[in-house]
Every structure is written in structure tokens, then in C-alpha cells.
Design a protein around this motif. Structure first.
Motif, PDB file in Angstrom:
ATOM      1  N   GLN A  25       1.251   7.703   9.157  1.00  0.00           N
ATOM      2  CA  GLN A  25       2.219   7.007   8.302  1.00  0.00           C
ATOM      3  C   GLN A  25       2.034   5.493   8.299  1.00  0.00           C
ATOM      4  O   GLN A  25       2.573   4.811   7.443  1.00  0.00           O
ATOM      5  N   ALA A  26       1.267   4.995   9.272  1.00  0.00           N
ATOM      6  CA  ALA A  26       0.983   3.556   9.280  1.00  0.00           C
ATOM      7  C   ALA A  26      -0.198   3.205   8.375  1.00  0.00           C
ATOM      8  O   ALA A  26      -0.478   2.034   8.150  1.00  0.00           O
ATOM      9  N   ILE A  28      -0.919   5.154   5.297  1.00  0.00           N
ATOM     10  CA  ILE A  28      -0.848   5.846   4.000  1.00  0.00           C
ATOM     11  C   ILE A  28      -1.275   4.929   2.852  1.00  0.00           C
ATOM     12  O   ILE A  28      -2.061   5.317   1.989  1.00  0.00           O
ATOM     13  N   ALA A  52       3.494  18.930   6.665  1.00  0.00           N
ATOM     14  CA  ALA A  52       4.245  18.826   5.410  1.00  0.00           C
ATOM     15  C   ALA A  52       4.959  17.480   5.306  1.00  0.00           C
ATOM     16  O   ALA A  52       5.046  16.896   4.218  1.00  0.00           O
ATOM     17  N   ASP A  53       5.463  16.984   6.466  1.00  0.00           N
ATOM     18  CA  ASP A  53       6.229  15.734   6.463  1.00  0.00           C
ATOM     19  C   ASP A  53       5.361  14.560   5.995  1.00  0.00           C
ATOM     20  O   ASP A  53       5.788  13.757   5.164  1.00  0.00           O
ATOM     21  N   MET A  56       4.615  14.719   2.320  1.00  0.00           N
ATOM     22  CA  MET A  56       5.740  14.228   1.510  1.00  0.00           C
ATOM     23  C   MET A  56       5.816  12.704   1.554  1.00  0.00           C
ATOM     24  O   MET A  56       6.114  12.061   0.543  1.00  0.00           O
ATOM     25  N   ALA A  57       5.561  12.140   2.737  1.00  0.00           N
ATOM     26  CA  ALA A  57       5.591  10.670   2.868  1.00  0.00           C
ATOM     27  C   ALA A  57       4.496  10.049   2.002  1.00  0.00           C
ATOM     28  O   ALA A  57       4.719   9.027   1.340  1.00  0.00           O
ATOM     29  N   ALA A  60       5.686  10.142  -1.549  1.00  0.00           N
ATOM     30  CA  ALA A  60       6.702   9.113  -1.819  1.00  0.00           C
ATOM     31  C   ALA A  60       6.032   7.755  -2.046  1.00  0.00           C
ATOM     32  O   ALA A  60       6.361   7.039  -3.003  1.00  0.00           O
ATOM     33  N   LEU A  61       5.097   7.414  -1.192  1.00  0.00           N
ATOM     34  CA  LEU A  61       4.430   6.113  -1.325  1.00  0.00           C
ATOM     35  C   LEU A  61       3.571   6.035  -2.587  1.00  0.00           C
ATOM     36  O   LEU A  61       3.555   5.012  -3.269  1.00  0.00           O
TER      37      LEU A  61
ATOM     38  N   GLN B 179       5.169  -0.250   3.014  1.00  0.00           N
ATOM     39  CA  GLN B 179       4.999   1.133   3.437  1.00  0.00           C
ATOM     40  C   GLN B 179       6.130   1.561   4.369  1.00  0.00           C
ATOM     41  O   GLN B 179       6.728   2.615   4.202  1.00  0.00           O
ATOM     42  N   ILE B 182       9.388   2.036   2.318  1.00  0.00           N
ATOM     43  CA  ILE B 182       9.397   3.243   1.483  1.00  0.00           C
ATOM     44  C   ILE B 182       9.545   4.484   2.357  1.00  0.00           C
ATOM     45  O   ILE B 182      10.321   5.391   2.031  1.00  0.00           O
ATOM     46  N   ILE B 183       8.827   4.525   3.499  1.00  0.00           N
ATOM     47  CA  ILE B 183       8.916   5.697   4.366  1.00  0.00           C
ATOM     48  C   ILE B 183      10.322   5.801   4.968  1.00  0.00           C
ATOM     49  O   ILE B 183      10.863   6.899   5.108  1.00  0.00           O
ATOM     50  N   TYR B 186      12.477   7.290   2.380  1.00  0.00           N
ATOM     51  CA  TYR B 186      12.158   8.711   2.269  1.00  0.00           C
ATOM     52  C   TYR B 186      12.815   9.496   3.414  1.00  0.00           C
ATOM     53  O   TYR B 186      13.427  10.532   3.193  1.00  0.00           O
ATOM     54  N   TRP B 191      15.270   8.197  -1.149  1.00  0.00           N
ATOM     55  CA  TRP B 191      14.146   8.036  -2.086  1.00  0.00           C
ATOM     56  C   TRP B 191      14.227   9.082  -3.186  1.00  0.00           C
ATOM     57  O   TRP B 191      14.471  10.236  -2.916  1.00  0.00           O
TER      58      TRP B 191
END
Ligand SMILES: [Zn+2]
Lengths: 160, 191
Positions: A25-26, A28, A52-53, A56-57, A60-61, B179, B182-183, B186, B191
Motif C-alpha cells: 500500500q506504500a 500503489i 482482496a484488500d 481494492m486499495a 481506489a487509487l 496515496q 486516499i487509502i 477507502y 471513498w
């Protein structure tokens, strides 16, 4: 039966996957902008397959960045030049509505109102407590005057 | 590149000499980029249109003082960035007063009023703009000039007055901060 070894390896895997999610996530936005090396990209894609998480993240981005891309399609006003020309030809140097004196003084007025209301509040409080003091003082005087009514002053001047 | 500098200098001379066609040419050449800079910062088409007008009026009025060794585009884009940021600063001050007014009159805040009737896409655009607005000014300008105006890092460096390395670092930090925001939206189901 659950052995300690199994629990240890389970926690290890869980910790490992948790760390992977944070790491994923850092990065993406860099995956989206294709700023990663082939190896990093492959590692991220692998992670997404089983998480899955993070998928989805990523969605979103990507969506957020696609909003920005859409904003690039908005075009300026086609009459921009005519508007500029009109403003340049008009006597006033700036056609945009100028602020009224009230609008300019609005912050000052707000602060003044705040100070006035606080001051009024405290002085009202003060005068109320003074009123109580004055009330008790007048009550005392009234007592003497009332007593004087029962024993009028002029009676002292009269012969007993 | 050489041709471009010659063209810009010629254009500037013609505008100073009062040639309306030359000024129209300049507006047409830079209007799209100027509008996108303004729009990216203020997120509103009408305000971006008004600001674009302000930018070109300032260009017209001060073009005689323009240093010919600098790039014309850089100078124009810098005016656009500064005008938009100033507009935003003013609006922020006004919205602070507005929300203070709402607070003392127990009214709904602007945020509550707007988010209530928004579609999912509109809400997402609002969240994105909130996230961009929360970036420090330098990060925001560098990121938007890179993302929306496709300007090169040396050009962005000239516009915001820093080094190419500095721009690289600003864009990198802007991306990481954006980032994170946004996360967080979410994860918080916003979001
Ligand atoms: Zn994950």
C-alpha cells in the motif's frame, strides 16, 4: 492438535503477509504510474492475486488518478479572448466584482462582536451581583425609615 | 528550441507594439495550459475561467517588463500558479469566517450541505480534491504541474523556483501523501 511450531509458522506467515500489505500500500501509486522495476512490479502483482484488500486499495487509487486524468479533458471557455479584450477595453482595471467595505471588514467585525458579547456578558454578571448588594443595603435603610414611621422624628421635639 | 525562443521574442515585441493578433495568438497558445493549472488548483470551472482571464490581463500589462532570457511559458505558468494559490488562500479565509458563522448560528456547515446530495463519483472527486488541497503548497503545485500539465521537471523547477532534484522530491512526497489520504478514505468507507 495445534502444535507450537504450527502456531509459530502461522504467526510468521500472518506477520509476513501484514508487512507485505503495508509495503504494497506504500507503493500503489508508483505501480499505477509504472515507476517500479520489473521485479518490484511482479512482486506487487503476485501480492494482489492473493489479497482482496490490496486489490481494492489499488482500485481506489486508480480511480482517484483517473478523476485527475478526466479533468485534463475540460476545456477553457471558448470566448476567453473576447472576455479578456472586453475587460482590457473597459475603464475599470479589474472587472471582477470588488469586495464591499463590509466584506473587507468582516473578520474585524466578527472579532469585535465576539469581544463585545464577552464584555457584555461579564458586565451583566457584575451588575447583577452589585444589584443584590444594593438591594440588601436599601432593605436596611428601609428598615430604619419604617421604624422612623412608627417613631416620627418630630415627636422628639414635642414635650413628653 | 531555438525557433521557439525567436518566436516568443517576436511575439512579445509585437504585443508591446500593440498588435492585437499577436496577443490573441499568445492567448490561444497558452490558454489550455493556463486554464488547467488554475482548474487543478481551484477545482472549479468558472473560477478557473475567471483566473485565466486575470492571468492574461496581467501578462498583457506587464509584458514590457518581461526578461527576454527567461522562457515566456514559464513566466505565464508562474503567474497562473500564484494567482490560483492566492485565490485559494482568500477563499480559505472566507470559508473559515463562514464556518464560524455557521457554528454560532447552529447551521449546517458547507461540507455537510455539499456531501449530503452528492453522487458516489462526485463524492470521490470531492475527496480527491480535499486530499490534493491538504498537500503543502509546493508539493501540490509540483504534483499538479506534472500530472495535469505534463510539464517536464526542469520546467516545473523554473516555475516554482527550485531545483530539478527538489521537484523530483516534491512530486515523490506528494504522491506518497496523496496515496496515504486516499487509502485512509477507502479504509474508513469514505471513498
Ligand atoms: Zn495485501
Amino acid at each position: 492438535m495445534v502444535t507450537a511450531g504450527f502456531l509459530n509458522s502461522y504467526c510468521q506467515r500472518n506477520k509476513q503477509s501484514k508487512m507485505d500489505c503495508n509495503k504494497f500500500q506504500a507503493r500503489i501509486i508508483f505501480l499505477h504510474d509504472e515507476e517500479l522495476t520489473e521485479n518490484e512490479k511482479k512482486e506487487m502483482m503476485e501480492h494482489m492475486k492473493g489479497c482482496a484488500d490490496c486489490t481494492m486499495a489499488f482500485a481506489a487509487l486508480s480511480e482517484a488518478l483517473s478523476i485527475l486524468a478526466q479533468e485534463k479533458e475540460i476545456l477553457p471557455n471558448p470566448y476567453l479572448f473576447s472576455k479578456i479584450k472586453t475587460r482590457l477595453n473597459s475603464a475599470s482595471p479589474d472587472k471582477r466584482p470588488t469586495k464591499t467595505v463590509f466584506a473587507r471588514l468582516q473578520p474585524t467585525i466578527f472579532i469585535l462582536l465576539l469581544i463585545i458579547s464577552v464584555y457584555t456578558g461579564t458586565s451583566l454578571g457584575h451588575s447583577f451581583s452589585k444589584q443584590i448588594e444594593i438591594q440588601s443595603y436599601t432593605d436596611e435603610i428601609a428598615l430604619y425609615i419604617n421604624e422612623m414611621q412608627t417613631e416620627p422624628l418630630e415627636n422628639f421635639l414635642l414635650e413628653q | 528550441m531555438k525557433l521557439r525562443i525567436v518566436t516568443d521574442q517576436h511575439l512579445i515585441r509585437e504585443i508591446i507594439n500593440g498588435d492585437e493578433i499577436a496577443f490573441r495568438h499568445l492567448v490561444e497558445e497558452y490558454s489550455k495550459q493556463v486554464f488547467h493549472i488554475c482548474y487543478a488548483i481551484v477545482h472549479n470551472q468558472d473560477d478557473a475561467d475567471d483566473l485565466s482571464q486575470d492571468v492574461f490581463i496581467e501578462v498583457f500589462r506587464s509584458i514590457s517588463r518581461f526578461r527576454s532570457d527567461a522562457r515566456l511559458s514559464t513566466w505565464i505558468y508562474r503567474i497562473a500558479v500564484n494567482k490560483s494559490l492566492n485565490f485559494l488562500r482568500k477563499r480559505k479565509r472566507q470559508s473559515w469566517i463562514q464556518s464560524f458563522g455557521d457554528l454560532i448560528s447552529f447551521q449546517q456547515t458547507e461540507e455537510e450541505r455539499t456531501t449530503e446530495n452528492l453522487s458516489k463519483n462526485e463524492l470521490r472527486a470531492l475527496r480527491l480534491h480535499e486530499a490534493i488541497d491538504s498537500l503543502p503548497e509546493n508539493q501540490r503545485s509540483a504534483f499538479l504541474l506534472h500530472k495535469l500539465n505534463d510539464l517536464s521537471q526542469p520546467e516545473i523547477a523554473e516555475i516554482i523556483g527550485t531545483t530539478v532534484k527538489g521537484v523530483e522530491s516534491l512530486i515523490h512526497r506528494a504522491k506518497i501523501n496523496l496515496q496515504k489520504k486516499i487509502i485512509t478514505y477507502y479504509k474508513n468507507d469514505e471513498w
